[in-house]
Design a protein around this motif. Structure first.
Motif, PDB file in Angstrom:
ATOM      1  N   TYR A  65      -9.222  19.551  -3.296  1.00 14.45           N
ATOM      2  CA  TYR A  65      -9.616  19.719  -4.691  1.00 14.45           C
ATOM      3  C   TYR A  65     -10.018  18.403  -5.356  1.00 14.45           C
ATOM      4  CZ  TYR A  65      -7.800  24.047  -3.219  1.00 14.45           C
ATOM      5  OH  TYR A  65      -7.602  25.166  -2.463  1.00 14.45           O
ATOM      6  N   TYR A 119     -13.519  10.761   5.564  1.00 15.56           N
ATOM      7  CA  TYR A 119     -13.234  12.183   5.386  1.00 15.56           C
ATOM      8  C   TYR A 119     -12.390  12.685   6.572  1.00 15.56           C
ATOM      9  CZ  TYR A 119     -14.230  17.207   5.707  1.00 15.56           C
ATOM     10  OH  TYR A 119     -14.127  18.562   5.858  1.00 15.56           O
ATOM     11  N   ARG A 120     -11.145  13.005   6.297  1.00 17.92           N
ATOM     12  CA  ARG A 120     -10.162  13.473   7.295  1.00 17.92           C
ATOM     13  C   ARG A 120     -10.045  12.528   8.500  1.00 17.92           C
ATOM     14  NH1 ARG A 120      -9.612  16.476   3.564  1.00 17.92           N
ATOM     15  NH2 ARG A 120      -9.032  18.686   3.662  1.00 17.92           N
ATOM     16  N   TYR A 170     -13.266  20.321  -9.287  1.00 19.04           N
ATOM     17  CA  TYR A 170     -13.411  21.479  -8.412  1.00 19.04           C
ATOM     18  C   TYR A 170     -13.432  22.746  -9.273  1.00 19.04           C
ATOM     19  CZ  TYR A 170     -13.181  22.558  -3.416  1.00 19.04           C
ATOM     20  OH  TYR A 170     -13.480  22.889  -2.116  1.00 19.04           O
ATOM     21  N   SER A 196      -7.175  24.230   7.635  1.00 18.80           N
ATOM     22  CA  SER A 196      -8.548  24.212   8.155  1.00 18.80           C
ATOM     23  C   SER A 196      -8.533  23.804   9.623  1.00 18.80           C
ATOM     24  CB  SER A 196      -9.399  23.197   7.398  1.00 18.80           C
ATOM     25  OG  SER A 196      -9.437  23.497   6.036  1.00 18.80           O
ATOM     26  N   ASN A 219     -15.530  20.072   7.689  1.00 20.49           N
ATOM     27  CA  ASN A 219     -16.830  20.467   7.169  1.00 20.49           C
ATOM     28  C   ASN A 219     -17.857  19.460   7.690  1.00 20.49           C
ATOM     29  OD1 ASN A 219     -16.096  22.741   5.607  1.00 20.49           O
ATOM     30  ND2 ASN A 219     -15.319  21.409   3.985  1.00 20.49           N
ATOM     31  N   SER A 232     -23.763  27.195   1.785  1.00 21.13           N
ATOM     32  CA  SER A 232     -22.921  26.457   0.836  1.00 21.13           C
ATOM     33  C   SER A 232     -22.793  25.016   1.330  1.00 21.13           C
ATOM     34  CB  SER A 232     -21.558  27.140   0.772  1.00 21.13           C
ATOM     35  OG  SER A 232     -20.656  26.386   0.037  1.00 21.13           O
ATOM     36  N   SER A 268     -20.333  23.688   4.149  1.00 21.01           N
ATOM     37  CA  SER A 268     -19.091  24.442   4.264  1.00 21.01           C
ATOM     38  C   SER A 268     -19.028  25.110   5.641  1.00 21.01           C
ATOM     39  CB  SER A 268     -19.042  25.522   3.169  1.00 21.01           C
ATOM     40  OG  SER A 268     -18.123  26.514   3.547  1.00 21.01           O
ATOM     41  N   GLU A 310     -18.355  32.409   8.363  1.00 19.19           N
ATOM     42  CA  GLU A 310     -18.439  33.723   7.708  1.00 19.19           C
ATOM     43  C   GLU A 310     -19.805  34.361   7.945  1.00 19.19           C
ATOM     44  OE1 GLU A 310     -17.111  33.781   3.624  1.00 19.19           O
ATOM     45  OE2 GLU A 310     -17.716  35.876   3.403  1.00 19.19           O
ATOM     46  N   LYS A 357     -15.190  36.115   9.895  1.00 16.83           N
ATOM     47  CA  LYS A 357     -14.084  36.187   8.929  1.00 16.83           C
ATOM     48  C   LYS A 357     -13.312  37.499   9.105  1.00 16.83           C
ATOM     49  CE  LYS A 357     -13.358  35.193   4.031  1.00 16.83           C
ATOM     50  NZ  LYS A 357     -14.074  34.740   2.826  1.00 16.83           N
ATOM     51  N   GLN A 371     -10.069  33.035   4.276  1.00 21.94           N
ATOM     52  CA  GLN A 371     -10.655  31.701   4.433  1.00 21.94           C
ATOM     53  C   GLN A 371     -11.106  31.565   5.884  1.00 21.94           C
ATOM     54  OE1 GLN A 371     -11.776  28.881   4.864  1.00 21.94           O
ATOM     55  NE2 GLN A 371     -11.675  27.682   2.977  1.00 21.94           N
ATOM     56  N   ALA A 372     -12.417  31.526   6.074  1.00 24.28           N
ATOM     57  CA  ALA A 372     -12.955  31.565   7.435  1.00 24.28           C
ATOM     58  C   ALA A 372     -12.711  30.286   8.243  1.00 24.28           C
ATOM     59  CB  ALA A 372     -14.453  31.865   7.374  1.00 24.28           C
ATOM     60  N   GLU A 387     -10.553  19.800  13.082  1.00 21.85           N
ATOM     61  CA  GLU A 387      -9.786  18.930  12.198  1.00 21.85           C
ATOM     62  C   GLU A 387      -8.402  18.724  12.803  1.00 21.85           C
ATOM     63  OE1 GLU A 387      -7.120  19.347   9.131  1.00 21.85           O
ATOM     64  OE2 GLU A 387      -8.707  19.547   7.642  1.00 21.85           O
TER      65      GLU A 387
HETATM   66  N1  EPU Z   1     -16.548  29.517   1.783  1.00 21.66           N
HETATM   67  C1  EPU Z   1     -17.104  30.589   2.491  1.00 21.66           C
HETATM   68  N2  EPU Z   1     -16.271  31.434   3.161  1.00 21.66           N
HETATM   69  C2  EPU Z   1     -14.928  31.274   3.168  1.00 21.66           C
HETATM   70  C3  EPU Z   1     -14.359  30.225   2.431  1.00 21.66           C
HETATM   71  C4  EPU Z   1     -15.194  29.337   1.766  1.00 21.66           C
HETATM   72  O1  EPU Z   1     -18.314  30.757   2.512  1.00 21.66           O
HETATM   73  O2  EPU Z   1     -14.245  32.071   3.835  1.00 21.66           O
HETATM   74  C5  EPU Z   1     -17.448  28.578   1.113  1.00 21.66           C
HETATM   75  C6  EPU Z   1     -17.635  28.889  -0.328  1.00 21.66           C
HETATM   76  O3  EPU Z   1     -18.961  28.566  -0.676  1.00 21.66           O
HETATM   77  C7  EPU Z   1     -16.700  27.940  -1.032  1.00 21.66           C
HETATM   78  C8  EPU Z   1     -16.768  26.717  -0.132  1.00 21.66           C
HETATM   79  O4  EPU Z   1     -16.920  27.266   1.176  1.00 21.66           O
HETATM   80  O5  EPU Z   1     -17.133  27.667  -2.318  1.00 21.66           O
HETATM   81  C9  EPU Z   1     -15.562  25.813  -0.192  1.00 21.66           C
HETATM   82  O6  EPU Z   1     -14.399  26.554   0.134  1.00 21.66           O
HETATM   83  P1  EPU Z   1     -12.939  25.986  -0.139  1.00 21.66           P
HETATM   84  O7  EPU Z   1     -12.810  25.537  -1.545  1.00 21.66           O
HETATM   85  O8  EPU Z   1     -11.945  26.963   0.360  1.00 21.66           O
HETATM   86  O9  EPU Z   1     -12.909  24.639   0.705  1.00 21.66           O
HETATM   87  P2  EPU Z   1     -13.226  24.311   2.221  1.00 21.66           P
HETATM   88  O10 EPU Z   1     -14.385  23.377   2.244  1.00 21.66           O
HETATM   89  O11 EPU Z   1     -13.354  25.514   3.056  1.00 21.66           O
HETATM   90  C10 EPU Z   1     -11.750  22.138   2.162  1.00 21.66           C
HETATM   91  C11 EPU Z   1     -10.650  21.521   2.953  1.00 21.66           C
HETATM   92  C12 EPU Z   1      -9.313  22.166   2.632  1.00 21.66           C
HETATM   93  C13 EPU Z   1      -9.050  22.003   1.147  1.00 21.66           C
HETATM   94  C14 EPU Z   1     -10.205  22.634   0.358  1.00 21.66           C
HETATM   95  C15 EPU Z   1     -10.090  22.372  -1.120  1.00 21.66           C
HETATM   96  C16 EPU Z   1     -11.676  20.682   4.982  1.00 21.66           C
HETATM   97  C17 EPU Z   1     -11.828  20.835   6.441  1.00 21.66           C
HETATM   98  N3  EPU Z   1     -10.946  21.600   4.369  1.00 21.66           N
HETATM   99  O12 EPU Z   1     -11.876  23.486   2.606  1.00 21.66           O
HETATM  100  O13 EPU Z   1      -8.300  21.480   3.344  1.00 21.66           O
HETATM  101  O14 EPU Z   1      -7.836  22.619   0.778  1.00 21.66           O
HETATM  102  O15 EPU Z   1     -11.456  22.037   0.781  1.00 21.66           O
HETATM  103  O16 EPU Z   1     -10.370  21.037  -1.399  1.00 21.66           O
HETATM  104  O17 EPU Z   1     -12.207  19.732   4.397  1.00 21.66           O
HETATM  105  C18 EPU Z   1      -7.075  21.412   5.373  1.00 21.66           C
HETATM  106  O18 EPU Z   1      -7.568  20.303   5.552  1.00 21.66           O
HETATM  107  O19 EPU Z   1      -6.283  21.942   6.199  1.00 21.66           O
HETATM  108  C19 EPU Z   1      -7.426  22.165   4.182  1.00 21.66           C
HETATM  109  C20 EPU Z   1      -6.960  23.380   3.929  1.00 21.66           C
END
Ligand code: EPU
Length: 341
Positions: free
Chosen positions: A135, A168-169, A201, A241, A245, A264, A276, A282, A287, A300-301, A337
């Protein structure tokens, strides 16, 4: 008992099932819980010929086979304010503290900087290794330094933020110095006043709505969002995750955007876009899908889940299948990751 000399009771053939959040039933050849810095140095000195694996909360590890050598769980405890002025504090947190308990402690004390990192599973010692982030905030934003012990010669060394080579990570502990150091504590600079609230966010902003923006409301919002998207490791085995990403260049991004208008992604630097991975997965209809005992989480995919009795190899099979399909469709290489052992 392995080492009569020091009297440290090292366990043999020890099950790590309760010590990894995927809940995989693997064993370690030797195992020891480290309760003090002194013990850490002794156990390392007396087991120089063994392969050493360090675990914290086991929330970012995929065990795919029996673990040879000695596995050490770091259980060093303590949170102390080590510097203070009218605007900031520097806190020293020992590696074995639970990360989220530390975040709660900070929020309750009115110390700002880690509230966006609420509810991240795992222990404090693992946080710098992959520069945990969520976030809009990353550990490096508040990081001062970490103290380490060298696995080979047991010397202590402190690394400041710059020398940790955070990205990043990632950090030096995941790249050039992988498996060289044990992190024993970290120091973070937190704000006492003039907090820099980060609600960039969208979902955090939305969740807070008309409520007052403060450390507690941000932490609460992040907890609520995480709970709605990410499975609770107490009930469904997972490692957050599974993939990072991917970051691609602008040319590649525009090509993809042209072919897949709903993709995305967002700009991270000049000419660089972070895509993303969840969206890619997805799009390929993974998913909520499962193969055997392993699934892609329905909310969460990016999260792979153990549906019960899965093996690390099964998780890897699904991860590899997703990786190769993402590559053949988008020509993007997904990188895990999680640490695969
Ligand atoms: N989205 C999809 N399908 C999904 C989920 C997300 O299309 O099933 C797209 C949407 O467009 C959404 C975007 O992806 O707006 C971002 O999704 P989300 O906010 O869930 O974030 P993320 O990029 O999937 C990253 C981190 C998470 C962290 C969140 C919030 C990585 C690898 N993961 O996930 O970290 O909590 O952002 O900042 O960078 C972790 O590292 O274990 C982890 C959970």
């Amino acid at each position: 008992m392995l080492n009569r000399g020091s009297g440290l009771e090292i366990k043999n053939n020890y099950s790590l099932e309760k010590l990894n959040t995927f809940g995989l039933d693997v064993a370690s050849e030797f195992f020891y819980i480290v309760k003090s810095l002194r013990e850490l140095k002794i156990v390392l000195r007396e087991n120089k010929t063994k392969k050493i694996t360090i675990i914290g909360g086991g929330s970012n590890i995929l065990f795919t086979k029996f673990l040879d050598g000695l596995c050490l769980k770091i259980d060093l405890k303590g949170i102390d304010v080590v510097e203070e002025n009218k605007n900031n504090v520097v806190v020293k947190v020992m590696a074995g503290e639970n990360w989220h308990d530390f975040v709660k402690w900070s929020v309750n004390k009115g110390f700002g900087g880690v509230e966006n990192l609420s509810l991240i599973p795992g222990l404090v010692g693992a946080a710098p290794i992959q520069n945990i982030g969520a976030y809009g905030v990353e550990l490096k934003d508040v990081f001062v330094s970490c103290e380490t012990v060298n696995i080979k010669d047991q010397t202590e060394k402190e690394f400041d933020e710059k020398r940790c080579l955070f990205g990043y990570r990632t950090s030096r502990f995941k790249t050039i110095d992988k498996n060289i150091y044990v992190i024993i504590s970290i120091k973070l600079r937190l704000t006492k006043k003039k907090h820099k609230y980060n609600i960039s966010y969208g979902s955090v902003k939305e969740e807070i709505g008309n409520r007052k923006i403060n450390l507690k409301s941000i932490s609460k919002a992040v907890i609520k969002i995480r709970k709605s998207k990410l499975p609770d490791t107490n009930f469904i085995g997972n490692c957050g995750s599974f993939f990072k990403n991917p970051v691609i260049n602008e040319k590649k991004y525009f090509e993809l955007k042209n072919m897949y208008p709903s993709i995305s992604a967002f700009k991270v630097e000049k000419n660089q876009y972070k895509v993303s991975a969840a969206w890619l997965i997805e799009y390929l209809k993974y998913k909520g899908k499962s193969i055997g005992n392993v699934g892609v989480y329905k909310n969460q995919a990016l999260v792979l889940v153990n549906l019960g009795g899965a093996t690390g190899k099964e998780v890897l099979y699904l991860a590899d299948k997703i990786t190769s399909e993402v590559y053949s469709t988008f020509q993007i290489s997904l990188q895990p990751e999680v640490e695969i052992l």
